[in-house]
Write a protein that holds these residues in place. Structure first.
Motif, PDB file in Angstrom:
ATOM      1  N   LEU A 178      58.636  34.795  55.702  1.00 60.69           N
ATOM      2  CA  LEU A 178      57.930  36.199  55.427  1.00 60.69           C
ATOM      3  C   LEU A 178      58.792  36.160  54.191  1.00 60.69           C
ATOM      4  N   ILE A 179      59.874  36.290  54.065  1.00 60.19           N
ATOM      5  CA  ILE A 179      60.397  36.422  52.313  1.00 60.19           C
ATOM      6  C   ILE A 179      59.844  36.084  51.865  1.00 60.19           C
ATOM      7  N   LEU A 180      59.427  34.788  51.489  1.00 55.44           N
ATOM      8  CA  LEU A 180      58.670  33.985  50.280  1.00 55.44           C
ATOM      9  C   LEU A 180      57.252  34.327  50.698  1.00 55.44           C
ATOM     10  N   LEU A 181      56.257  35.337  51.266  1.00 58.09           N
ATOM     11  CA  LEU A 181      55.370  35.333  51.474  1.00 58.09           C
ATOM     12  C   LEU A 181      55.577  36.965  50.992  1.00 58.09           C
ATOM     13  N   ALA A 182      56.923  38.062  50.835  1.00 55.75           N
ATOM     14  CA  ALA A 182      56.255  38.988  51.200  1.00 55.75           C
ATOM     15  C   ALA A 182      56.689  38.967  49.312  1.00 55.75           C
ATOM     16  N   ILE A 183      56.826  38.370  48.833  1.00 56.22           N
ATOM     17  CA  ILE A 183      56.907  38.261  47.088  1.00 56.22           C
ATOM     18  C   ILE A 183      55.800  38.426  46.868  1.00 56.22           C
ATOM     19  N   PRO A 184      54.877  37.641  46.958  1.00 58.80           N
ATOM     20  CA  PRO A 184      53.706  37.990  46.092  1.00 58.80           C
ATOM     21  C   PRO A 184      53.075  38.846  47.071  1.00 58.80           C
ATOM     22  N   SER A 185      53.105  39.681  47.883  1.00 58.77           N
ATOM     23  CA  SER A 185      51.962  40.870  48.750  1.00 58.77           C
ATOM     24  C   SER A 185      52.411  41.435  48.108  1.00 58.77           C
ATOM     25  N   VAL A 186      53.440  41.994  47.286  1.00 60.40           N
ATOM     26  CA  VAL A 186      53.981  43.331  46.222  1.00 60.40           C
ATOM     27  C   VAL A 186      53.564  42.659  45.370  1.00 60.40           C
ATOM     28  N   PHE A 187      54.171  41.949  44.510  1.00 66.54           N
ATOM     29  CA  PHE A 187      53.202  41.606  43.312  1.00 66.54           C
ATOM     30  C   PHE A 187      52.906  41.265  43.405  1.00 66.54           C
ATOM     31  N   ILE A 188      51.571  40.207  43.077  1.00 67.65           N
ATOM     32  CA  ILE A 188      50.931  39.191  42.952  1.00 67.65           C
ATOM     33  C   ILE A 188      49.653  40.327  42.181  1.00 67.65           C
ATOM     34  N   GLY A 189      49.440  41.543  42.775  1.00 69.79           N
ATOM     35  CA  GLY A 189      48.624  42.222  42.504  1.00 69.79           C
ATOM     36  C   GLY A 189      48.821  42.965  41.050  1.00 69.79           C
ATOM     37  N   TRP A 190      49.787  43.582  40.533  1.00 72.99           N
ATOM     38  CA  TRP A 190      49.922  43.727  39.441  1.00 72.99           C
ATOM     39  C   TRP A 190      49.581  42.721  38.528  1.00 72.99           C
ATOM     40  N   PHE A 191      50.366  41.105  38.597  1.00 74.15           N
ATOM     41  CA  PHE A 191      49.803  40.825  37.456  1.00 74.15           C
ATOM     42  C   PHE A 191      49.031  39.652  37.203  1.00 74.15           C
ATOM     43  N   ALA A 192      47.969  39.512  38.434  1.00 72.30           N
ATOM     44  CA  ALA A 192      46.666  39.531  38.896  1.00 72.30           C
ATOM     45  C   ALA A 192      45.359  40.089  38.319  1.00 72.30           C
ATOM     46  N   ILE A 193      45.581  41.730  38.149  1.00 73.39           N
ATOM     47  CA  ILE A 193      44.368  42.173  37.795  1.00 73.39           C
ATOM     48  C   ILE A 193      44.070  42.478  36.666  1.00 73.39           C
ATOM     49  N   GLU A 194      44.388  42.201  35.989  1.00 73.43           N
ATOM     50  CA  GLU A 194      43.957  41.955  34.283  1.00 73.43           C
ATOM     51  C   GLU A 194      43.742  40.900  34.247  1.00 73.43           C
ATOM     52  N   PRO A 195      43.498  39.577  34.376  1.00 72.80           N
ATOM     53  CA  PRO A 195      43.008  38.669  34.385  1.00 72.80           C
ATOM     54  C   PRO A 195      41.755  38.343  35.100  1.00 72.80           C
ATOM     55  N   MET A 196      42.220  38.572  36.597  1.00 72.50           N
ATOM     56  CA  MET A 196      41.206  38.436  37.340  1.00 72.50           C
ATOM     57  C   MET A 196      39.790  38.505  37.238  1.00 72.50           C
ATOM     58  N   LEU A 197      40.565  40.743  37.388  1.00 77.20           N
ATOM     59  CA  LEU A 197      38.904  41.221  37.772  1.00 77.20           C
ATOM     60  C   LEU A 197      38.429  42.056  35.571  1.00 77.20           C
ATOM     61  N   PHE A 198      39.309  41.410  35.203  1.00 78.20           N
ATOM     62  CA  PHE A 198      38.712  42.788  33.606  1.00 78.20           C
ATOM     63  C   PHE A 198      38.747  40.878  32.588  1.00 78.20           C
ATOM     64  N   GLY A 199      39.309  40.485  32.888  1.00 81.31           N
ATOM     65  CA  GLY A 199      39.938  38.784  31.770  1.00 81.31           C
ATOM     66  C   GLY A 199      37.957  38.245  31.857  1.00 81.31           C
ATOM     67  N   ASP A 200      38.574  36.870  31.489  1.00 83.16           N
ATOM     68  CA  ASP A 200      37.736  35.268  31.632  1.00 83.16           C
ATOM     69  C   ASP A 200      38.176  34.467  32.201  1.00 83.16           C
ATOM     70  N   PHE A 201      39.054  35.422  33.132  1.00 87.85           N
ATOM     71  CA  PHE A 201      39.985  34.171  34.666  1.00 87.85           C
ATOM     72  C   PHE A 201      38.283  33.644  34.956  1.00 87.85           C
ATOM     73  N   PHE A 202      37.424  34.241  35.354  1.00 89.50           N
ATOM     74  CA  PHE A 202      36.232  33.644  36.056  1.00 89.50           C
ATOM     75  C   PHE A 202      35.119  33.791  35.376  1.00 89.50           C
ATOM     76  N   LYS A 203      35.428  33.933  33.325  1.00 90.02           N
ATOM     77  CA  LYS A 203      34.101  33.556  32.942  1.00 90.02           C
ATOM     78  C   LYS A 203      33.849  31.985  33.305  1.00 90.02           C
TER      79      LYS A 203
END
Lengths: 484, 653
Positions: free
Chosen positions: B476-501
């Protein structure tokens, strides 16, 4: 073409095997019955050593010994196949024979001699050497069928096999003489050359072809030259049936390839109904129909498998008559897989037989799943493979043949084959039903020795392995056929 | 390249090995052996996935696209087993193996006293293998293999308690409904094979633009755009697997399975396979605006109307299940708006927080001794501290509280759909916006009813309520970490960067995310922008309403229920989908089945075909038996007759 010592190197597998046979024959004389297992071990070692010699040897296509002996990839592959299937047959035999006081050196020596004969057939470059190998094989098999001298059905079967075999041999020889008369040569390459030049008398040639084809059909057990098959399969001790019902099919395939494809290729598929394609169509359809239909009403499982063999021969013929690289390689794949499947099926019967009890009727398999789930699962795989149920390899073997037929514009034959396979599925499924859904008649656990258990596991799982990775074996067959 | 190939192979095969060992040798290795061997397998897989992710995403390793084994070649159509590993694959395998690993560990605690312990571990490892095969495939055939394999494991696990009537009903239902979807899917694949003569992604995608104008006639003379037909067929497969209306009916019932698999299969991974597949085939979908509209409308409808049902559910797992349906609707809507990256981004964040919510629900269920009715719970925060905090974090992520991972992904989807110009976009946009309120309402209704207030309402539960063991709380604790933070770190590369280029293909006319990106500067800006928009206030309103109605004045809830009785009944019966299916499809099939059985089977097949042919075969066989007399001279005669026959046919004639 000239003889020198280095050509002997190409014959190394046969030389190794022959020397081993001589050694085993003599050594066996000095062994007590209690040490007979030594002969068994030596025979297996001989087979392994021969296989090593085949695998390590050169298999680029060449003809030596004045055209009598051929080395090529197809020969090597088929030799490896028949040696491996032979190893399985030997392993299954040990406990069965010793339970019946038949554990004698002769069994293995005769078996090895038969294999030697088959290797000569596989590598034959001319009608003469082919015939030589064939007779070595046949004589060994006659003796093996009668191996249990006290068994009346065994002796009767051997007698029938011997007389009918002699008849077929005679026909084959007569056919060879006709072909010799028409072409003036005996080596396959020479015959092919004369036929291609168009100088041979077509009528005499066809006349000879019919007789030769009967020799092949007899060896395979195709209808109407199949009459010996059920009686011999049933009469012989089951371990002999395991051997006789599997390995010689590979040699018969080589014989068919050498004679039909290599030397009489000019009378092949492009002649249509006038050449051997037409003859094979008749034999194949008859075999498929008779084998599958009669197997339905058999209660003796050895006899049922005998008729099933006849139907599988029909399939092999279908591959051969489709011709071309595709048809030949499909037939080769089918033959090798069939031999492996058949040895497993009969081997399992040998494992299930106990002292004084032969497992040979369908009801002997009742409730096998309760008595030994693992053996039941192996039998399931083997029977599924015979029936052609995916994901076992039997499905792909049939598929490749059908594919080759469709490619050769013989769609109707493919439909006939599928139709009879559906009928055939019934009696295979009946075996499964008996194994899994019927109550066992005896609760006695199955006393299989470790080597046989291991071998049947490898054998059964091979059905699954090659079913999932059919390309691994098919590629080998295709390469071998392409190198012809 | 060779090293990487080995790594990919081990990555895929390690869970399979674990599954085979735990399954076949369950008696030999015992309970501990089963969980060690499978956790080891999946652990290896996870570490390698992390390495692959690092290599591809951080170090920019080139895309790996290779066939490893040719299964067969039929009529020029090549069928391979092969891997395509790019950033999308790397992201998917990391998420799948991470969640799977957490679930494996969690299961040790959850299933401790259940029968079929080894069987369960064998299944979930097999599932991990299948899912990896699915996402790593480089062709449609292997995709289909993985697709069916995960479906099979899902079927097995829903019916895990195979002695329970409802579980068997549920797994049958899941199986049948998925058949409908898979039927469409395989027709789509067949159409691709027929028109492209290839199943390889790269070949199909590169040839697709040339086929954009082609039409096919399905029946009569009406012409259909080829791409529309292919895409809608493929999407029907996705509708089955990702539970979109009207093929969603199986997912709520799938909660009959043990909770860990609800988290792994029916929330985080398998059900997102449809989203993954559509994103993977974006080069095809981009060629058909009709198909995109179809996807968009289905997704938005599912998102809103399934969320509504969540409000009236009382089984803790079913609330989370309807929430999953609704969130899957959001992802599908993103795909329809061509915001594939946003859909995948939400897929990732959702995998973490939904797995967390399910596992937290499971932890509650353990504490409540397998009582799942939230009306019996209440005040659990005093007894289960870790479960309480992590469930709160998961719920905040789910409703899209600013800063939490769900906020970034959901806001991006809503905005992207808002920019979409295709048919149905306005409808979809408003449903999605309204859905935010619904999401907050049902999430916090559950949260308040379970963890707050006086309680537990079930008096007996007090005696045994305690925090779950560490194997449950640590995941539960290990899953809570990305549940809270992953959006902050991933939004830029995944949505607007060239992650999916180079992975996702978006036609310039559909570039809704590009529009969103024009106003994007950084995370803080995105948050402050979001906080001025309607969805945020709706979420807060939902939270407040839930707090007021369910915590402060429960009498209101009852009042509303009796006032809007028809609405409550409609939602409680889930819009009547089940009754309809039961009556029309199940009843209809039974009727046709009986008819065919009576007319077709009993008279035609049994009477004429089977018994008739059996009789003729029997007669024939008897005749042949008579020929097979056992007399040697009969046999010899047969051979000679055969010889004469052949001679006559071929020589004399």
């Amino acid at each position: 073409m000239d003889f020198n010592a280095s050509t002997l190197l190409l014959l190394l597998p046969e030389i190794v095997l022959l020397s081993a046979i001589a050694v085993i024959l003599v050594l066996d004389l000095f062994l007590d019955q209690s040490k007979r297992v030594f002969t068994y071990g030596m025979s297996l070692a001989a087979l392994v050593a021969t296989m090593a010699a085949v695998m390590l040897g050169d298999n680029t296509s060449q003809v030596v010994m004045h055209g009598a002996y051929v080395v090529d990839a197809m020969g090597s592959v088929l030799k490896v196949a028949l040696l491996s299937v032979g190893i399985f047959a030997f392993i299954y035999s040990r406990r069965y024979l010793s339970d019946r006081n038949l554990f004698k050196g002769e069994f293995y020596v005769l078996g090895l001699l038969a294999i030697l004969g088959m290797m000569i057939m596989v590598s034959a470059g001319s009608f003469l050497s082919l015939y030589l190998g064939l007779e070595l094989l046949a004589l060994s098999l006659y003796a093996l069928v009668a191996f249990d001298g006290d068994s009346k059905p065994g002796s009767e079967a051997a007698m029938k096999y011997f007389v009918l075999g002699a008849l077929a041999s005679g026909m084959l020889l007569y056919g060879i003489s006709m072909i010799y008369g028409a072409t003036g040569v005996l080596d396959f390459a020479g015959v092919a050359k004369v036929i291609a030049s168009g100088q041979a008398d077509q009528t005499v040639l066809t006349f000879g072809l019919v007789f030769v084809l009967i020799g092949i059909a007899f060896k395979f057990g195709a209808v109407p030259f199949h009459m010996w098959v059920p009686d011999v399969y049933q009469g012989a001790p089951v371990v002999v049936t395991a051997f006789l019902g599997s390995v010689p099919k590979i040699a018969a395939f080589a014989m068919a390839m050498r004679i039909l494809a290599e030397s009489m290729g000019g009378l092949g598929p492009e002649m249509g109904w006038q050449g051997w394609q037409g003859m094979l169509i008749i034999l194949a359809v008859l075999s498929l129909a008779l084998g599958n239909i009669v197997a339905l009403v058999q209660d003796n499982i050895k006899r049922m498998l005998a008729y099933s063999t006849i139907s599988h021969v029909g399939f092999i013929f279908l591959g051969l008559l489709a011709g071309g690289d595709k048809g030949y390689s499909a037939a080769m794949f089918y033959t090798i897989i069939y031999a492996l499947t058949a040895v497993g099926g009969f081997g399992l019967l040998a494992i299930l037989s106990r002292k004084g009890v032969e497992a040979e009727n369908l009801h002997d398999l009742k409730g096998l799943n309760k008595r030994s789930p693992w053996l039941a699962a192996m039998m399931l795989l083997i029977v599924f493979s015979m029936a052609g149920v995916p994901p076992t390899v039997g499905f792909f073997a049939k598929l490749f043949i059908l594919d080759a037929l469709v490619n050769a514009d013989l769609l109707w034959l493919a439909l006939v084959a599928v139709f009879f396979s559906v009928i055939g599925a019934f009696y295979y499924l009946r075996i499964i039903k008996v194994i899994y859904f019927d109550k066992p008649e005896s609760e006695e656990p199955i006393a299989a020795n470790v080597d046989a258990r291991l071998a049947i596991s490898v054998n059964g799982l091979a059905m699954l392995y090659y079913g999932i990775f059919p390309a691994s074996l098919l590629a080998v067959c295709q390469a071998a056929i392409a190198a012809l | 390249m060779e090293d990487m190939k080995t790594i990919y192979l081990i990555l895929v095969l390690a869970p399979l090995a674990g599954s085979v060992i735990a399954g076949l040798f369950r008696n030999q290795i015992g309970k501990a052996g089963a969980h060690w061997v499978t956790i080891l397998g999946v652990g290896v897989s996870f570490l390698l996935s992390a390495y692959v992710f690092w290599q591809h995403v951080m170090n920019g390793a080139p895309v790996f696209n290779e066939n490893l084994y040719t299964w067969m070649v039929v009529d020029g159509l090549e069928m391979h087993v092969g891997f395509l590993v790019d950033n999308l694959t790397a992201m998917m395998i990391t998420v799948v193996t991470f969640v799977s690993l957490m679930v494996h560990i969690y299961t040790v605690g959850y299933m401790a006293h259940e029968d079929g312990y080894q069987r369960f571990f064998s299944y979930i490892s097999l599932f991990t293998f299948s899912m990896l095969m699915l996402v790593m495939s480089n062709n449609f055939l292997q995709l289909f293999f993985g697709w069916e394999a995960v479906g099979l494991v899902s079927y097995l696990l829903i019916g895990f308690y195979y002695k329970r009537e409802t579980a068997i009903f549920a797994n049958m239902k899941a199986f049948l409904v998925n058949r409908v979807g898979d039927f469409g899917f395989i027709l789509g694949i067949a159409a691709i094979a027929m028109y492209f003569n290839s199943l390889d992604y790269a070949q199909v995608f590169s040839a697709a633009p040339d086929k954009a104008g082609e039409t096919i006639s399905i029946w009569g003379d009406s012409q259909w755009s080829l791409m529309t037909v292919i895409c809608i067929l493929l999407f029907i497969g996705a509708m089955g697997k990702s539970a979109q209306m009207p093929l969603h009916v199986w997912l709520p019932d799938s909660m009959e399975g043990p909770t860990p698999i609800s988290a792994l299969i029916h929330a985080a991974t398998m059900v997102t396979a449809g989203i993954f597949m559509v994103a993977r085939t974006s080069p095809l979908f981009e060629l058909s605006e009709t198909a995109l509209s179809f996807v968009l409308i289905i997704g938005a409808t599912t998102a809103f109307f399934m969320g509504l049902i969540g409000i009236v559910q009382n089984d803790i797992k079913r609330v989370v299940a309807y929430s999953t349906l609704s969130q899957l609707g959001y992802m599908v809507a993103a795909l329809g708006a061509s915001a594939y990256a946003a859909g995948l981004f939400h897929l990732m964040t959702h995998a973490f927080f939904k797995a967390l919510l399910f596992l937290a629900a499971g932890s509650v269920i353990i504490g409540m001794h397998h009582n799942q009715d939230i009306r019996n719970m209440g005040g659990l925060r005093k007894y289960m501290k870790i479960t309480w905090i992590t469930a709160l974090l998961g719920s905040l992520a789910l409703i899209g509280f600013p800063g939490f991972s769900g906020f970034f992904s959901k806001d991006a989807i809503i905005e992207a759909v808002g920019y979409s110009q295709i048919t149905g976009a306005t409808y979809a946009h408003w449903l999605l916006v309204a859905g935010v309120f619904v999401t907050a309402l049902y999430s916090f209704r559950m949260y308040f009813l379970v963890f707050h207030g006086k309680g537990p309402r079930d008096e007996h539960a007090k005696d045994h309520l305690k925090e779950s063991p560490a194997v449950v709380t640590v995941p539960l604790i290990l899953l809570a970490i990305p549940s809270v933070f992953i959006g902050w770190f991933a939004i830029e590369p995944m949505l607007f960067g060239d992650f999916f280029k180079g992975v996702l293909h978006v036609a310039s006319a559909h570039d809704t995310l590009g529009e969103v990106g024009k106003t994007y500067h950084d995370q803080i800006g995105f948050i402050s922008h979001g906080m001025m928009m309607l969805p945020f206030w709706l979420a807060m309103a939902g939270l407040a309403v839930a707090w007021y109605v369910y915590l402060m004045k429960p009498s209101i809830a009852d009042g509303i229920r009796s006032r809007f009785d028809w609405l409550y009944r409609l939602l409680d019966r889930k819009y009547g989908f089940d009754e309809f299916n039961q009556a029309v499809f199940a009843g209809g099939s039974l009727f046709i089945g009986r008819l065919l059985w009576n007319v077709g089977d009993k008279t035609v097949i049994d009477g004429i075909a089977v018994n008739g042919s059996a009789r003729s075969v029997g007669v024939l066989a008897q005749a042949v038996r008579w020929v097979q007399s056992g007399y040697l001279y009969h046999y010899a005669i047969a051979m000679i007759l055969g010889l004469l026959g052949l001679l006559f046919w071929f020589v004399v004639r």
